[in-house]
Design a protein around this motif. Structure first.
Motif, mmCIF file in Angstrom:
data_model
loop_
_atom_site.group_PDB
_atom_site.id
_atom_site.type_symbol
_atom_site.label_atom_id
_atom_site.label_comp_id
_atom_site.label_asym_id
_atom_site.label_seq_id
_atom_site.Cartn_x
_atom_site.Cartn_y
_atom_site.Cartn_z
ATOM 1 N N ILE A 130 0.829 -1.207 0.000
ATOM 2 C CA ILE A 130 0.000 0.000 0.000
ATOM 3 C C ILE A 130 0.860 1.253 0.000
ATOM 4 O O ILE A 130 0.676 2.161 -0.812
ATOM 5 N N LEU A 131 1.830 1.311 0.921
ATOM 6 C CA LEU A 131 2.496 2.578 1.191
ATOM 7 C C LEU A 131 3.673 2.879 0.267
ATOM 8 O O LEU A 131 3.946 4.050 -0.016
ATOM 9 N N ILE A 132 4.404 1.864 -0.205
ATOM 10 C CA ILE A 132 5.579 2.150 -1.041
ATOM 11 C C ILE A 132 5.191 2.929 -2.303
ATOM 12 O O ILE A 132 5.785 3.978 -2.592
ATOM 13 N N PRO A 133 4.191 2.482 -3.073
ATOM 14 C CA PRO A 133 3.824 3.293 -4.245
ATOM 15 C C PRO A 133 3.228 4.638 -3.868
ATOM 16 O O PRO A 133 3.380 5.614 -4.603
ATOM 17 N N LEU A 134 2.544 4.709 -2.713
ATOM 18 C CA LEU A 134 1.986 5.987 -2.294
ATOM 19 C C LEU A 134 3.099 6.976 -1.960
ATOM 20 O O LEU A 134 3.002 8.170 -2.260
ATOM 21 N N ALA A 150 9.692 6.312 -2.171
ATOM 22 C CA ALA A 150 9.481 4.874 -1.992
ATOM 23 C C ALA A 150 10.359 4.326 -0.875
ATOM 24 O O ALA A 150 9.932 3.474 -0.094
ATOM 25 N N MET A 151 11.595 4.815 -0.787
ATOM 26 C CA MET A 151 12.510 4.335 0.251
ATOM 27 C C MET A 151 12.073 4.803 1.637
ATOM 28 O O MET A 151 12.229 4.079 2.624
ATOM 29 N N VAL A 152 11.529 6.004 1.740
ATOM 30 C CA VAL A 152 10.989 6.472 3.020
ATOM 31 C C VAL A 152 9.875 5.540 3.483
ATOM 32 O O VAL A 152 9.837 5.105 4.641
ATOM 33 N N ASN A 233 11.853 7.116 -13.948
ATOM 34 C CA ASN A 233 10.577 6.966 -14.643
ATOM 35 C C ASN A 233 9.486 7.637 -13.809
ATOM 36 O O ASN A 233 8.833 7.010 -12.984
ATOM 37 N N TYR A 234 9.321 8.927 -14.014
ATOM 38 C CA TYR A 234 8.339 9.672 -13.226
ATOM 39 C C TYR A 234 6.913 9.229 -13.530
ATOM 40 O O TYR A 234 6.039 9.282 -12.673
ATOM 41 N N GLU A 235 6.681 8.806 -14.765
ATOM 42 C CA GLU A 235 5.328 8.385 -15.124
ATOM 43 C C GLU A 235 4.875 7.188 -14.309
ATOM 44 O O GLU A 235 3.704 7.032 -14.008
ATOM 45 N N ALA A 236 5.827 6.317 -13.949
ATOM 46 C CA ALA A 236 5.467 5.137 -13.161
ATOM 47 C C ALA A 236 4.970 5.512 -11.783
ATOM 48 O O ALA A 236 4.245 4.742 -11.150
ATOM 49 N N ALA A 237 5.368 6.693 -11.308
ATOM 50 C CA ALA A 237 4.952 7.133 -9.974
ATOM 51 C C ALA A 237 3.882 8.203 -10.035
ATOM 52 O O ALA A 237 3.526 8.777 -9.013
ATOM 53 N N PHE A 479 9.594 -2.446 -6.862
ATOM 54 C CA PHE A 479 9.110 -1.065 -6.956
ATOM 55 C C PHE A 479 10.239 -0.122 -7.376
ATOM 56 O O PHE A 479 10.034 0.779 -8.196
ATOM 57 N N LEU A 480 11.427 -0.309 -6.810
ATOM 58 C CA LEU A 480 12.565 0.548 -7.135
ATOM 59 C C LEU A 480 12.878 0.484 -8.625
ATOM 60 O O LEU A 480 13.120 1.515 -9.270
ATOM 61 N N GLN A 481 12.865 -0.713 -9.189
ATOM 62 C CA GLN A 481 13.156 -0.867 -10.614
ATOM 63 C C GLN A 481 12.028 -0.310 -11.484
ATOM 64 O O GLN A 481 12.253 0.033 -12.638
#
Length: 528
Positions: A130-134, A150-152, A233-237, A479-481
């Motif tokens: 839930i939280l990593i992509p958010l 994502a790392m936070v 890849n900003y679009e991915a986020a 998620f990082l990749q």
């Protein structure tokens, strides 16, 4: 660390190699006659060689079951069914924009994500997905590197898992194990689930501050030095912002143009415009909030009304399936708010849109599913060989034989737990093996079981984010990749080690201060 780590093979092959290493180590351990006595049951635990006809057969016959019964697999799949509806209907993007629109992208945003992560353990392991992509989306929305966001979220959710602003199932689980262990010395001793609550609640704030400081003073600068803007890849986020007509029916009209790292391509006014909600979105959020409130009201009624069929054994609350298996209620909650939002803004126009969103959500997990097959086999081999149990028991015995002053003993226990957690990532399994040794031993020198339990929690969490043994390490890498395709294991390690070390040292230092001040760990639980 990043250069060396990125020379490691793809995580799939890394776990294949680790599985082969377990097979070889099990043979060496069995040949050497390695064994240990389980202090809880008195059972002799022998390292078993996997180089036998029996285990060779099991590697074939149990391969599918190893995969399908791998606990994180079902958890993440079920959770994603609900999260996908909330995401692709546009609810999550609108909700985050509404929240971060009031935060100007500085340390306040970092702290908010960190606090949500350390408290997210109430959602059990579902907090990761839930939280990593958010976190990535929130950072991207204010012009910051989504990798850092994502790392936070990952550091807070994983390294801060044993602290929380609210009581959760971890408190109940560990307290039960501690009570059994304390019974070796005092059969009437009971460790309450609330025994660590005061310190755990305060720790949530302290760990959030530590994460914020590490992020703002180191990780952000490190990412800026090592990651070129065109690699992100900003679009991915990006947020999913519903449009009209066909775009709305498809679950979103596309993301706004991505800003460069550090926000150089967008002024504060442009970012504010990107985050602004139109009237339809505001009405959708209200509809989603009402649907969420209705689900929570029904959940609370089923949980707290005496005699409810969803109460636990003995009409209990803390052992209710609504808490012990909270991933299903979470999926229902996200699906409900997503459906209500989508119907209100027009991103859901028919019943077929809901399963279509779920299918899109499942599609994002294909890389993880391939990786989890190898992880599941490695985990099963490690369990069959008894190498994990032998390591935990022998490590606990070493601490038992030490004669150290209290604070030194505390530090030794925390470090031992942190080291063992690199190999045994299940906190409950590790505590079940260690508690029967360390809890009675420390009771004999005047240290309460509640204190020992809290020290275990301090050592157990911070190293979660740096061990490839954890399936959620692999999830974080996925998620990082997604946000930076060129990233590897070394990239993830270089970003997580600062958090791990700072949280381990800072959290223990906070405990030492708490201990010296003599503040109760929980209601009626003295720290000294």
């Amino acid at each position: 660390m990043e250069r060396i780590g990125n020379r490691l093979p793809n995580p799939f092959w890394l776990f294949v190699i680790l599985a082969l290493a377990v097979i070889a180590s099990s043979w060496a351990g069995a040949t050497a006659g390695m064994s240990a006595t389980d202090p809880a049951s008195g059972e002799e635990i022998r390292v078993e060689s996997l180089l036998t006809a029996e285990y060779a057969s099991r590697m074939i016959t149990d391969a599918v079951e190893n995969f399908t019964s791998f606990a994180p697999l079902g958890l993440i799949l079920v959770c994603m069914l609900g999260v996908a509806v909330a995401e692709y209907s546009g609810f999550i993007g609108a909700a985050i924009r509404a929240a971060v629109g009031r935060i100007h992208g500085g340390w306040q945003l970092t702290f908010a994500i960190a606090l949500a992560g350390v408290t997210g353990s109430v959602a059990s392991d579902a907090v990761y997905v839930i939280l990593i992509p958010l976190g990535a989306a929130a950072f991207r929305s204010v012009g910051r590197n989504p990798v850092v966001g994502a790392m936070v979220a990952f550091a807070a959710s994983s390294a801060g898992f044993n602290s929380s602003l609210v009581l959760n199932i971890t408190d109940v689980l560990l307290a039960g194990i501690s009570t059994s262990a304390a019974g070796f010395v005092d059969p009437d001793y009971v460790v309450s689930p609330l025994s660590n609550y005061f310190f755990s609640m305060a720790s949530a704030i302290v760990l959030s501050i530590i994460i914020t400081v590490v992020t703002e003073l180191f990780v952000t600068a490190h990412a800026a030095r090592t990651m070129h803007d065109d690699e992100i890849n900003y679009e991915a986020a990006a947020f999913t912002k519903p449009g009209n007509g066909e775009d709305a029916a498809a679950g979103g009209g596309g993301a706004p143009e991505a800003p460069r790292a550090g926000g150089d391509s967008a002024s504060a006014e442009e970012l504010a415009e990107e985050l602004a909600l139109d009237p339809v979105e505001r009405r959708g959020l209200v509809a989603g909030a009402l649907a969420g409130a209705a689900v929570l009201a029904a959940w609370s009624a089923a949980l707290f009304i005496p005699g409810s069929p969803l109460r636990g054994a003995g009409d209990g609350i803390l052992n209710s399936p609504l808490l012990t298996d909270i991933v299903v209620p979470i999926a229902i909650l996200f699906a409900a708010v997503g459906i209500a939002y989508g119907m209100r803004v027009g991103s859901i126009r028919g019943s077929a849109d809901v399963p279509a969103f779920m299918e899109r959500g499942m599609g994002t997990l294909t890389t993880m599913l391939v990786l989890f097959f190898a992880v599941a086999q490695f985990t099963a081999y490690f369990d069959w060989s008894n190498l994990g149990r032998w390591t935990a028991i022998r490590g606990a015995e070493l601490l038992t034989r030490a004669d150290l002053p209290p604070l030194v003993l505390f530090a030794a226990l925390v470090l031992m737990v942190a080291a063992l957690n690199l190999f045994i990532t299940s906190g409950s399994a590790q505590w079940a093996l260690m508690a029967p040794v360390v809890v009675p031993m420390l009771m004999y020198v005047g240290i309460a079981p509640e204190v020992t339990q809290m020290l275990f929690r301090i050592g157990d969490s911070p190293t979660n984010i740096i061990t490839p043994m954890s399936p959620y390490f692999a999830l974080a890498l996925t998620f990082l990749q997604k946000y930076r395709p060129a990233s590897g294991v070394g990239t993830l390690m270089s970003l997580t080690i600062p958090y791990s070390l700072a949280m381990l040292i800072g959290w223990f230092a906070f405990f030492v201060c708490w201990y010296l001040l003599g503040i109760d760990l929980g209601p009626g639980v003295a720290v000294r």
